[in-house]
Write an enzyme that holds these catalytic residues in place. Structure first.
Site, mmCIF file in Angstrom:
data_model
loop_
_atom_site.group_PDB
_atom_site.id
_atom_site.type_symbol
_atom_site.label_atom_id
_atom_site.label_comp_id
_atom_site.label_asym_id
_atom_site.label_seq_id
_atom_site.Cartn_x
_atom_site.Cartn_y
_atom_site.Cartn_z
ATOM 1 C CG ASP A 67 77.332 60.194 -8.896
ATOM 2 O OD1 ASP A 67 76.650 60.570 -9.873
ATOM 3 O OD2 ASP A 67 77.893 59.096 -8.848
ATOM 4 C CG ASN A 136 85.845 50.536 -9.090
ATOM 5 O OD1 ASN A 136 84.626 50.620 -9.232
ATOM 6 N ND2 ASN A 136 86.593 51.539 -8.674
ATOM 7 C CG HIS A 138 82.165 52.867 -8.788
ATOM 8 N ND1 HIS A 138 83.128 53.762 -9.206
ATOM 9 C CD2 HIS A 138 81.253 52.852 -9.793
ATOM 10 C CE1 HIS A 138 82.801 54.256 -10.383
ATOM 11 N NE2 HIS A 138 81.672 53.725 -10.762
ATOM 12 C CD GLU A 143 85.509 54.985 -6.940
ATOM 13 O OE1 GLU A 143 85.298 53.811 -7.316
ATOM 14 O OE2 GLU A 143 85.680 55.903 -7.745
HETATM 15 P P1 PGA Z 1 79.157 53.579 -17.142
HETATM 16 O O1 PGA Z 1 79.519 53.888 -15.629
HETATM 17 O O2 PGA Z 1 77.662 53.495 -17.222
HETATM 18 O O3 PGA Z 1 79.694 54.768 -17.889
HETATM 19 O O4 PGA Z 1 79.818 52.305 -17.495
HETATM 20 C C1 PGA Z 1 78.854 53.222 -14.603
HETATM 21 C C2 PGA Z 1 79.425 53.647 -13.285
HETATM 22 O O5 PGA Z 1 80.616 53.997 -13.212
HETATM 23 O O6 PGA Z 1 78.675 53.613 -12.299
#
Ligand code: PGA
Length: 243
Positions: A67, A136, A138, A143
């Site tokens: 992304d 959450n 995702h 999301e």
């Molecule tokens: P993080 O994010 O590795 O910074 O915890 C993971 C994500 O949001 O996919």
């Protein structure tokens, strides 16, 4: 799903790097799907060490990131393009034109994001997709929602993701509100998936992913339908899992 739980995060990241290195050493033209975020940084450091000290080469690799934010340029230090250069690609021997992130500055891709999936297909498809996990549930910027997204698309970030990512910016106001993100179908097409999650803040999402309902309300839960998924967790991330 194969789940491995580690007492020591250093060993977890060494294991993740070895899974990636195995693709590089056993395939003549491996295609990686890579991730940004805090979690994979230590894995990338271990890959850089393997490159410097043990001759692991990225010269024959193609890589596609999950992304990219819409609304900030590649030069912005928190763009995922800049992140990947800084955290990995500037330190290994991958050719500059062999890696990419979804490109919101490409007007054709912004208008038709599934062009990114076509580029992945044209490269032979992703052999190994690395994933983090949002608090959450995702994966990439897919999301929680009422239905699963399919291919790469333009998405709005949820408040919880904006808040989680604000640690990388001076304030939550500066976090971009939109991104181009590979969809769930784009991710599920990868031949192999490796997901990393560390820390207590991921425990609920890990539980929902592994033992909850398969639902678009926890996008990562769909990974249970993929035939080759490995999940590496530290003890804190695994704390809510029932045996
Ligand atoms: P993080 O994010 O590795 O910074 O915890 C993971 C994500 O949001 O996919």
């Amino acid at each position: 799903m194969k789940i491995e739980v580690f007492d020591d995060q250093k060993i977890l990241h060494r294991r993740a790097a070895l899974v990636i290195a195995a693709e590089l050493t056993t395939k003549s033209a491996p295609v990686l799907g890579l991730a940004t975020g805090g979690t994979p940084v230590a894995t990338y450091q271990e890959l850089i060490r393997l490159h410097r000290e043990e001759g692991l080469s990225f010269a024959h690799v193609r890589s596609f990131n999950l992304d990219e934010y819409v609304g900030i340029s590649y030069e912005h230090p928190e763009s995922y393009h800049a992140f990947m250069k800084r955290q990995l690609f500037d330190s290994v021997d991958i050719p500059d034109d062999a890696w990419q992130v979804p490109d919101p500055n490409n007007s054709e891709m912004l208008a038709r994001p599934s062009l990114y999936d076509e580029l992945i297909e044209a490269a032979g498809g992703i052999d190994l997709q690395l994933l983090g996990l949002g608090n959450n549930g995702h994966v990439a910027f897919n999301e929680p929602a009422d239905s699963f997204s399919e291919w790469t698309t333009r998405v709005a970030l949820t408040e919880s993701t904006i808040l989680a990512n604000s640690r990388f910016f001076d304030s939550p106001d500066e976090v971009p509100r939109e991104a181009l993100s590979m969809g769930i179908a784009s991710i599920m097409r990868a031949r192999k998936i490796l997901l990393l999650a560390c820390g207590e803040s991921k425990a609920k999402a890990v539980k929902a992913m592994v033992q909850g309902e398969i639902s678009a309300q926890c996008p990562a839960s769909v990974l249970r339908l993929h035939r080759d998924v490995t999940i590496l967790l530290d003890r804190d991330a695994a704390m809510l899992l029932e045996a």
